[in-house]
Design a protein around this motif. Structure first.
Motif, PDB file in Angstrom:
ATOM      1  N   GLN A   1       0.847  -1.190   0.000  1.00  0.00           N
ATOM      2  CA  GLN A   1       0.000   0.000   0.000  1.00  0.00           C
ATOM      3  C   GLN A   1       0.880   1.236   0.000  1.00  0.00           C
ATOM      4  O   GLN A   1       1.819   1.334   0.784  1.00  0.00           O
TER       5      GLN A   1
ATOM      6  N   CYS B   1       0.698   5.363   0.359  1.00  0.00           N
ATOM      7  CA  CYS B   1      -0.159   6.468   0.782  1.00  0.00           C
ATOM      8  C   CYS B   1       0.557   7.799   0.589  1.00  0.00           C
ATOM      9  O   CYS B   1       1.754   7.918   0.872  1.00  0.00           O
TER      10      CYS B   1
ATOM     11  N   LEU C   1      -5.656  12.100   2.719  1.00  0.00           N
ATOM     12  CA  LEU C   1      -4.748  10.995   2.457  1.00  0.00           C
ATOM     13  C   LEU C   1      -5.335  10.077   1.400  1.00  0.00           C
ATOM     14  O   LEU C   1      -6.487   9.646   1.500  1.00  0.00           O
TER      15      LEU C   1
ATOM     16  N   CYS D   1      -4.623   6.447  -0.535  1.00  0.00           N
ATOM     17  CA  CYS D   1      -3.846   5.208  -0.452  1.00  0.00           C
ATOM     18  C   CYS D   1      -4.219   4.286  -1.607  1.00  0.00           C
ATOM     19  O   CYS D   1      -5.405   4.091  -1.897  1.00  0.00           O
TER      20      CYS D   1
ATOM     21  N   GLU E   1       7.182   4.821   5.008  1.00  0.00           N
ATOM     22  CA  GLU E   1       6.411   4.975   3.777  1.00  0.00           C
ATOM     23  C   GLU E   1       7.297   4.638   2.589  1.00  0.00           C
ATOM     24  O   GLU E   1       8.522   4.565   2.710  1.00  0.00           O
TER      25      GLU E   1
ATOM     26  N   GLN F   1       4.246  10.175   8.179  1.00  0.00           N
ATOM     27  CA  GLN F   1       3.672  10.441   6.854  1.00  0.00           C
ATOM     28  C   GLN F   1       4.096  11.813   6.374  1.00  0.00           C
ATOM     29  O   GLN F   1       3.832  12.817   7.043  1.00  0.00           O
TER      30      GLN F   1
END
Length: 762
Positions: free
Chosen positions: A574, A576, A588, A590, A684, A731
């Motif tokens: 995934q 994001c 956000l 994703c 991430e 993030q």
């Protein structure tokens, strides 16, 4: 909780604890119980669905018994990070599928509909699916099984299993146990408060039946702190478990278990805070005129200073979320002379409800950009049935075979997302107000499985096993919240065969070597991209090669060493990122996808058990090179080929031990310590350094006294003494502008805790 109140609570409980130590037990046999040394104790596990010595099981296993779990304050599934170098738990809200575990760098983090975990959580032989428990209490043993375990444990175990066994009722004994762990925000250097109370009562019903009831309360204040209301976030859980054990005859055993937990969280709990922000700029939104934005100055106006370890936010209007989790299982074992038949029927139910963990995504009232979510309602129902037959021990061919069926249904109520500009009070400019329709995900699985061990020679055993799984995933979306749209139906039906072959050889009387090759299987997902039709994410298929050595050293100290290589077909990933412009800027987005060629390879060493009668020591080290395939591009367009996967430290070291010394005829003192070292972790799929966390040590320990019969204990404990701020998640682009603005989530393990623990057995 105010400092003065917490201090009085700690002092009062300590006084009660000292009084308890002078109180006679009401269980007559407990007062005269003494420990006897009958030689080295064998560590028994159920990694192959039967009770075996850990040194005879051809699987890399890290074992933590109840004593280790308690001295390291392992009270939640997230705390299991501490016990095994190969295991990482990421409990970020909303995407910690099945508990959020990763083993050897391979795990599942996703918001995708119907996703199942790569690391399964199994409690008392029942797979938790996505209705997994989060609190641990009255636990006898935790086994971390590494590598694909699909042959015996099913489709949610492509990277490994966290196998949890709770304490069983005891026949003929009436007993009671109470234990607490108490800390307060600002007391003795503790950065947040947590008051944990656990109780267990064992009640004999008949000579062949007993009931064990255990319960807990976990009341946590922080670590996140609202500077506007001057309140720590509340994260309160209450729960119980009842276990009835009945043996109608010497051949028949019945276990009936039920559990229930309720959780209440304010303002999102362990949610995003700002750790890096930008200065003056323009909002990336389509407005008639440019609106200036200075995230740093706006946050400063309400008392928030971004930086590593910042857990402050400012929110005048709070919100509350609730979660409920529970289930029941009935296990019936019939033991014949040559085999045992086992039936396990189970049902689990969980619900998340309230205003949503991200009701106010940025939790910053002065910010020009405000993003909010509406109310949520997420129920999950999981029903399963397993029927298996196992041979008796010490046969030429030992086998386990069976059938398994499960049905997991998730219902997601319609939700809303709003974006507004708040340039100055009382001006609010609506930018976007969109809705997502409700949907229903049904995941049914049927499987037939078997595994056998052939004693080919006196010291040589051959292993072969297989499992055929038919997995049917269905997504129905409802258009009730999206004008002009229609209902849709998407399905993914897959049948796969997973297998395992290998051999083990007794090198010496207390030493065994093994080598295995296994093919795993993890069910698919259905991705729901914004503004596009749902599409399937294919099942994850790992192939794993492992060779290892197990031996017993000194008293009963187990050495477990292994090397491994694993390649994953269709790794479920995934990516994001924050939307940088347009009406939904700051929200956000994703995207789920399959990645071919993900690899995990390395070596691991674990030592656990008793070194001497007075010294318990558990330690381990892993090198796990888990990488993206060549040419893989991150969400920021950077080439991440050959680099370490997100959430996966390449190196990790753990050490936990306790030394006991006699202080008098009826009193022993003890000192316990534990530490973890991790290499750099990225959170991430980008090259942004600000969303990584560098190499670090985390150190904790306990010092205290206990009576010689182990009935009463008083100790002072500390967790994360260095106050090292390791995040749950980081993030970039929070709320926008990539590396210029970064948010992080911090849990209790990211801050220092100092407190008092009391334990009494009656």
């Amino acid at each position: 909780m105010p400092v003065q109140t917490t201090a009085r609570l700690l002092l009062g409980t300590a006084t009660i604890g000292i009084a308890i130590m002078a109180t006679p037990a009401f269980a007559a046999d407990a007062a005269t119980a003494t420990k006897t040394d009958t030689g080295p104790a064998e560590i028994i596990v159920t990694a192959q669905r039967r009770a075996e010595k850990v040194t005879e099981v051809p699987i890399s296993i890290t074992v933590a018994d109840s004593a280790q779990l308690e001295r390291e304050q392992v009270d939640t599934v997230a705390d299991l990070n501490r016990i095994a170098p190969s295991l990482e738990i990421n409990n970020a809200p909303g995407q910690n599928t099945g508990g959020g575990g990763a083993i050897r760098g391979i795990g599942t983090q996703t918001f995708s509909a119907g996703a199942v975990p790569s690391v399964g959580v199994v409690v008392d032989q029942v797979s938790q699916g996505n209705a997994n428990i989060s609190n641990l209490f009255d636990v006898a043993r935790v086994e971390v099984l590494k590598g694909p375990q699909g042959t015996l444990f099913g489709l949610t175990t492509s990277a490994g299993v966290i196998n949890i066994t709770t304490n069983k009722p005891e026949f003929g004994t009436l007993s009671l146990r109470l234990r607490t762990e108490l800390s307060g925000a600002g007391v003795a250097g503790s950065q947040y408060g947590d008051q944990i109370a656990q109780g267990v009562i064992n009640i004999p019903i008949a000579a062949n039946a007993a009931l064990r009831v255990s319960g807990f309360a976990n009341l946590r204040q922080g670590p996140d702190y609202d500077v506007t209301t001057r309140q720590y976030d509340a994260n309160d859980s209450y729960g119980f478990r009842g276990h009835l054990l009945w043996e109608p005859s010497s051949d028949l055993t019945i276990n009936l278990i039920g559990d229930y937990t309720k959780t209440r969280i304010t303002n999102g709990g362990d949610f995003f805070t700002f750790i890096k922000t930008s200065g003056a700029g323009l909002l990336p939104l389509p407005t008639p005129f440019p609106i200036g934005d200075n995230v740093t100055a706006n946050l400063a106006s309400c008392g928030v200073t971004p930086g590593v370890g910042n857990r402050d936010y400012c929110l005048a209007n709070g919100f509350v979320d609730h979660a409920y989790n529970g289930g029941a299982s009935l296990q019936i074992d019939y033991k014949a002379q040559a085999f045992t038949i086992t039936s396990i029927s189970a049902y689990r139910h969980s619900v998340e409800s309230g205003l949503g963990a991200a009701t106010s995504v940025f939790r910053g009232d002065p910010l020009e950009l405000q993003v909010s979510n509406g109310a949520i309602y997420h129920p999950i129902d999981l029903a399963s049935e397993e029927l298996r037959i196992s041979s008796s021990d010490k046969q030429t061919i030992e086998y386990t075979a069976g059938l398994f069926v499960s049905s997991q249904v998730q219902n997601i109520a319609p939700e809303t997302l709003g974006v507004v500009i708040h340039p100055a009070p009382p001006v609010y400019i609506p930018v976007a107000n969109v809705g997502t329709g409700g949907y229903r995900v049904t995941d049914t699985s049927e499987a037939v499985f078997g595994q056998m061990t052939i004693h080919a020679a006196d010291k040589l055993r051959l292993i072969a096993g297989g499992r055929y799984t038919q997995d049917n995933l269905h997504l129905t979306t409802y258009a009730d919240a999206i004008p002009g749209s229609t209902d849709s139906y998407t399905e993914l039906n897959v049948g796969k065969f997973s297998w395992k072959v290998g051999a083990q050889y007794d090198v010496a009387p207390r030493t065994m070597a093994y080598a295995t090759v296994s093919r795993g299987f993890k069910g698919g997902q259905i991705s729901q991209p914004s503004g596009a039709a749902p599409y399937p994410i294919l099942p994850e298929i790992p192939t794993s090669y492992e060779a290892g050595l197990k031996t017993t050293l000194l008293r009963s100290w187990v050495l477990d060493a292994n090397v491994f290589y694993q390649k994953v077909q269709n790794f479920q990933a995934q990516s994001c990122s924050s939307i940088t412009s347009g009406p939904l800027a700051g929200t956000l987005s994703c995207i789920q996808t399959n990645i071919d060629g993900v690899k995990s390879r390395g070596a691991e060493l674990n030592l656990f058990g008793k070194v001497t009668r007075n010294l318990s020591l558990n330690t381990g080290f892993i090198w796990a090179k888990a990488t993206y395939p060549t040419g893989f591009l991150g969400s920021d367009g950077s080439n991440l080929g050959g680099q370490q996967l997100a959430y996966a430290p390449e190196y990790k070291f753990t050490l936990s031990g306790e030394y006991t010394a006699q202080l008098g005829q009826n009193l022993n003192g003890f000192v316990a310590a534990d530490t973890i070292w991790k290499s750099r972790v990225s959170y991430e799929e980008t090259a942004v350094e600000g969303s990584t966390f560098g190499p670090h040590w985390t150190v904790g320990g306990r010092i205290g006294v206990r009576t010689a019969d182990d009935r009463f204990t008083v100790a002072v404990f500390a967790r994360n003494l260095g106050n090292v701020h390791e995040p749950i998640l980081a993030q970039s682009g929070f709320p926008y502008s990539g590396a210029a603005n970064i948010g992080a989530m911090y849990g209790p393990n990211g801050f220092r805790q100092v407190g008092l623990s009391l334990d009494g057995k009656f």
